[in-house]
Scaffold this active site. Sequence first.
Site: not given
Length: 854
Positions: A361, A722
């Site tokens: 973020d 992944d």
Amino acid sequence: MTKNMKKIGLFISIVFSSLLANAQTGTGDDFDRAGTGTTGMDAGAAWVQTGTADEQYKLYLYGNELVVQCKDGGLNYIGFGYQFSPIDIMDAPLVSVKIKSSYGYVMRVDLIDANGRRTNQIDTKQTIKSDGKYNDYLFDFTGRFYQQYGTNNGPVDATQIVRMEFITDPKGNLGVGQGFNKNFTMDSVMIGTRAKSTIVTGARGIKLNQIGFFKEGQKKAVINGASAATFTIVNEANTVVYSGNLSATATWTYSGESVRIADFSNFKTPGKYRLMAPGIPNASYPFVISNTPLSAISKASVKGFYYQRASTALPATYAGIWSRAAGHPDNQVEIHNSAVSPGRAAGSKISSPRGWYDAGDYNKYIVNSGISTYTLLAAYEHFSTYYDTLNLNIPESANSVPDVLDEALYNIRWMLTMQDPYDGGVYHKLTNANFDGDIMPSAATQKRYVVQKSTGATLDFAAVMAQSARIYSKFPTQLPGLADSCIKAAKKAYDWAILNPNIFYVQENLTSPAITTGTYDDWSFADEQSWAAAELFTTTLSSEYYNDINLSSGASIPGWQNVYTLGLISMAHNRVVLGDNSDSTFIKNKIVTLANVYRDHFATGSAYGIAMGANGGFGWGSNSQAANQSMILIQAFNYTKDSSYLKAAVSNVDYILGRNGVNYCFVTGSGSLGANRPHHRVSQADGIAPAVPGLLVGGPNSGQQDNCPGYPSSQPALSYVDSECSYSTNEIAINWNAPLAYITGAIQSIYAGIEPSKRDYTVDTPTSTRDAILKNTFINIYPNPAASSITVVKPFEITAKPIILDLNGREYPVTGDWSTTDIQLNLSDLKAGMYLIRLQGENGAAVQKFTVIK
């Protein structure tokens, strides 16, 4: 890193987008549809046989198998094909095939993109066995997406693969035009993520460090599925250069695998190799043996912080294809109503630029910045000779400050803006009200706030600023006044925390607006206070701080919520300078006791031969646990010079770089099968296929809190996928990258024979430090290096006999006359190496290095 659960709306969006993405990253056929009779049934429109007059291949289904009839006389570069809608196999460039044949031959597989280019590389081949049994074959296309022959040469688009072709005995194997005239059957064909899941969850294969091994270091691989107790190593010409025996079989509790260890530590020839074992259809991923195998990843892991910079553009000169426009200038940050103080009203603005984006973020958190910055600074303090010359190609590389310190300073300058100048308290974080979506920083324009001060953030800040004062005081010309500013800020923050010992950050209490980003909440600050006191004492040598250090607790693995051991590491490293002012042996033993747990697990408790797994550890950010374990082990090695600690530390590096249950290199941009779809907004939004490099993903996490599809297993060590949606296993974070940078640089430095630090155990205290008793004074020693004796020019009158110590703090007897102005010391009893001389005077002490040669 641990954060509160992401906002539900964002979570649903991520999962939905991931489902769409997963649908386009793999496909396959297991032929589970009936076929009967002498010719069975048609294989289906997806399967295409050649249409030439002498049809080289005929295909039909029989008994849930694909029967392939081959005729001789056909062209040896034409094959039968399997076609499908476009898929993106960039992160899983693999094809797995299960074949049964009574005749041996060679098979080549070509991948073809939507533009008609094919991977007609000569080495995408496997030798098919003639044992009449089904065997698994893996075709690895890593680095092979290029059309080599024909008129349409150029890159093959791995994001738009539409067909694969199977060619039996291509040119150069059985001869031009000979072809192959026998039948064989196929039970499954998988490509992309479907192929990857079969090799990952099946766990048959060879798992090792995909980057490489030190020439003089340990070298081990994990083998699952071997049919015999031997292994071989082949060079790039496929010539066997080493053979060895596998260990006895053992079960790894965390994955349920039955594995053996291939130990080839005594193979020391530099080069590029693969490892092979009977019963394993494919060789290992390639690896190198050299004197500097970790150099590239050491640099990449520090450079990863540059890619996390806020408030600045990243030009292509430094960022390459990951260049981006500036975002989050943070020069008009609003004071949230929770952060109001005299002189700073709600809604007023402050300037708080720079710093690193915390993780996937775009927010900036003091708590997590604390441990991350500490670890980079510790890497320099402990191994400065190595980092002095480490060029990262960042904007500051041309100055005379080491790049790792330049990078850390980019964040430290932001941290300094987070302190309220009126009272010394520190804001918990700089944040949006809500997380941004998958957009680039320049497109993220939500209002930014600094929110409530907290005791934990303030103590973390105090610790880092005290440490910064100690380290940046080495550069008074390049960075004038910085050390003084840092120590003043540290003291002011510490004083605020003493007066406000229990100011907890409770995010649900914040309103107008509510804040929903990462919390980094903590309910005990004893460890933060001890850490801050230890750093302040180490820098100032003031007893008032020493009295606040908690010496009754045992050392524990560092984490943002448990920082107690960080202070012990700083004191133990500077133990010679601290001298009688601290119980250095007691502190060292705390760290060594913790390191023993990891070393013993590595030596006898792990079927994988790694330290990771001691006391579990497969939770949120498990890879950082592996890295921090290695950091503790490196401290023990530095104290004791016992190589068993270093070997255990290296084992966890091997784990991170590929010797793990899911066979991944967990660092973006590295390894043959590396993480390439991290939960990282820049990597998700920049339109660049490779992820931003040098970032350590979280790693296996049995919690699987994101409920992301695609986890291969619920086994702790296999709980990894992944995928961008997997924020619980595939997010990145600065506090995970920092210990990776520390351990790869430290181990590279140690094996390269670089001295731990040319400034070890010296402290330049800023001029504003109160009650300082150490005076940094240069001691003239000659000759230096010396063979049998040295002359030491006393910089002041000494009050005790000189002390000579090695870099481990071990004291050696001194013979000579120290009453004269020039001290003559006999070195005949000292072995070759680096030593310290410590002179104690009435007003303080001075320490200087010298070298003994024999």
